[in-house]
Scaffold this motif. Structure first.
Motif, PDB file in Angstrom:
ATOM      1  N   ARG A  26       0.851  -1.186   0.000  1.00 29.82           N
ATOM      2  CA  ARG A  26       0.000   0.000   0.000  1.00 29.82           C
ATOM      3  C   ARG A  26       0.892   1.243   0.000  1.00 29.82           C
ATOM      4  N   CYS A  27       0.620   2.144  -0.943  1.00 33.11           N
ATOM      5  CA  CYS A  27       1.426   3.347  -1.101  1.00 33.11           C
ATOM      6  C   CYS A  27       1.320   4.229   0.141  1.00 33.11           C
ATOM      7  N   ALA A  28       2.475   4.672   0.675  1.00 30.85           N
ATOM      8  CA  ALA A  28       2.496   5.506   1.869  1.00 30.85           C
ATOM      9  C   ALA A  28       2.018   6.923   1.590  1.00 30.85           C
ATOM     10  N   CYS A  78      -0.434   7.887  -1.332  1.00 30.88           N
ATOM     11  CA  CYS A  78      -1.826   7.985  -1.802  1.00 30.88           C
ATOM     12  C   CYS A  78      -2.714   6.847  -1.306  1.00 30.88           C
ATOM     13  N   GLY A  79      -2.124   5.795  -0.749  1.00 25.94           N
ATOM     14  CA  GLY A  79      -2.909   4.686  -0.205  1.00 25.94           C
ATOM     15  C   GLY A  79      -3.319   3.638  -1.216  1.00 25.94           C
ATOM     16  N   THR A 119      -2.958   0.432  -3.785  1.00 26.46           N
ATOM     17  CA  THR A 119      -2.182  -0.806  -3.763  1.00 26.46           C
ATOM     18  C   THR A 119      -1.381  -0.933  -5.052  1.00 26.46           C
TER      19      THR A 119
END
Length: 313
Positions: free
Chosen positions: A274-276, A278-279, A281
């Motif tokens: 999960r991108c730190a 934008c959130g 995947t």
């Protein structure tokens, strides 16, 4: 085999030489076509209840697994998905053929044959040879009911004896997929997919949800290469095309058992993060998805920052 077409499947299995069979609607039993409407001079006409389109997948497998049956239509018939895939791989000499009565190239003898009516056999009560009846009476054997897997394997063996032939399907490989789905959306025949693994490697639900497989069903690939050209990270590549025998071999695309789906090739097993920022995947290493990483590396996009115009003379 049981059902209304069991007689037809048994008759086809007892054929001792190559026989061309013309499948027609059962209405032909009341109004037989004329010989001028017959697609071939040597064809045997068989009436199917409800017409050829009503033949189910199981019966088709039984018919295609017989070595001497050659099926003829006078118009296109919609086949079940699995049957259409199998037939698309066969050489024209063995796959069901669509032959018009006035197709050019037929012999002079068949062109000038009389216009008398064609004899129609009923698929529900096909004739049996005396030899087959005597053999059954002598052996008193109960016919073995073959599974779908056994039928598909026998069909593939018949196909492989005729020699291999190239297909348009690409021999795809994947390395570094980020699970963006561009190739899946762009594929015109939808042979690529991002889906959860069929046999999860981890027993816990949250670990299962963190994995995806990039799968490829070569049977429907048309070799356009759109997936390769549009991949934003050049993860897809091809070393050429596949042969039909390789596509339909047991190792790649054989049906496993009754009512199961055909296997597809897993090009790459993906672990999602999960991108730190934008959130979203994504698959790959690092804290940030490729889009966010690109914006962070180049915050001003593809154009120069406003202050750079001040440096121009």
């Amino acid at each position: 085999m049981s059902g209304p077409l069991a007689s037809l499947a048994r008759w086809a299995g007892e054929l001792a030489e190559v026989t061309h069979v013309w499948f027609v609607d059962e209405s032909a039993l009341q109004t037989p076509p004329t010989r001028a409407e017959q697609p071939r001079a040597d064809v045997i006409a068989v009436a199917i209840p409800g017409g050829p389109r009503e033949i189910d997948e199981r019966t088709w497998l039984e018919l295609l697994a017989t070595p001497h049956l050659r099926i003829v239509f006078t118009h296109d018939v919609e086949l079940p998905a699995l049957i259409a895939e199998i037939c698309s791989a066969w050489e024209p000499a063995t796959a069901p053929q669509v032959v018009a009565p006035d197709e050019p190239g037929r012999s002079l003898r068949s062109r000038v044959r009389s216009r008398g009516s064609v004899e129609i056999l009923d698929a529900r009560a096909m004739p049996r040879s005396r030899r087959s009846l005597l053999r059954v009476a002598a052996t008193d054997e109960t016919p073995h009911t073959r599974s779908t897997a056994e039928l598909v394997e026998q069909i593939w063996q018949l196909r492989s004896r005729e020699g291999d032939a190239p297909s348009p399907a690409l021999d795809l490989a994947a390395t570094g997929c980020i699970a963006c789905g561009t190739c899946v959306k762009a594929c015109p025949t939808q042979v690529l997919a991002l889906q959860p693994p069929r046999a999860p490697a981890h027993p816990r639900a949250h670990e299962e949800a963190a994995r995806l497989d990039l799968t490829y069903d070569a049977r429907g690939c048309i070799g356009c290469g759109t997936c390769i050209s549009l991949c934003p990270v050049t993860a897809l590549s091809s070393s050429g095309t596949l042969a039909w025998n390789a596509i339909f071999s047991r190792e790649h695309h054989a049906t496993l058992e009754e009512d199961s789906e055909s296997e597809v090739e897993v090009l790459e097993e993906l672990t999602l993060s999960r991108c730190a920022r934008c959130g979203a995947t994504f698959a790959g290493a690092g804290e940030f998805c490729p889009a966010c990483q690109a914006r962070m590396n180049n915050p001003f996009g593809s154009s120069l920052p406003p202050a750079s115009w001040l440096d121009r003379g």
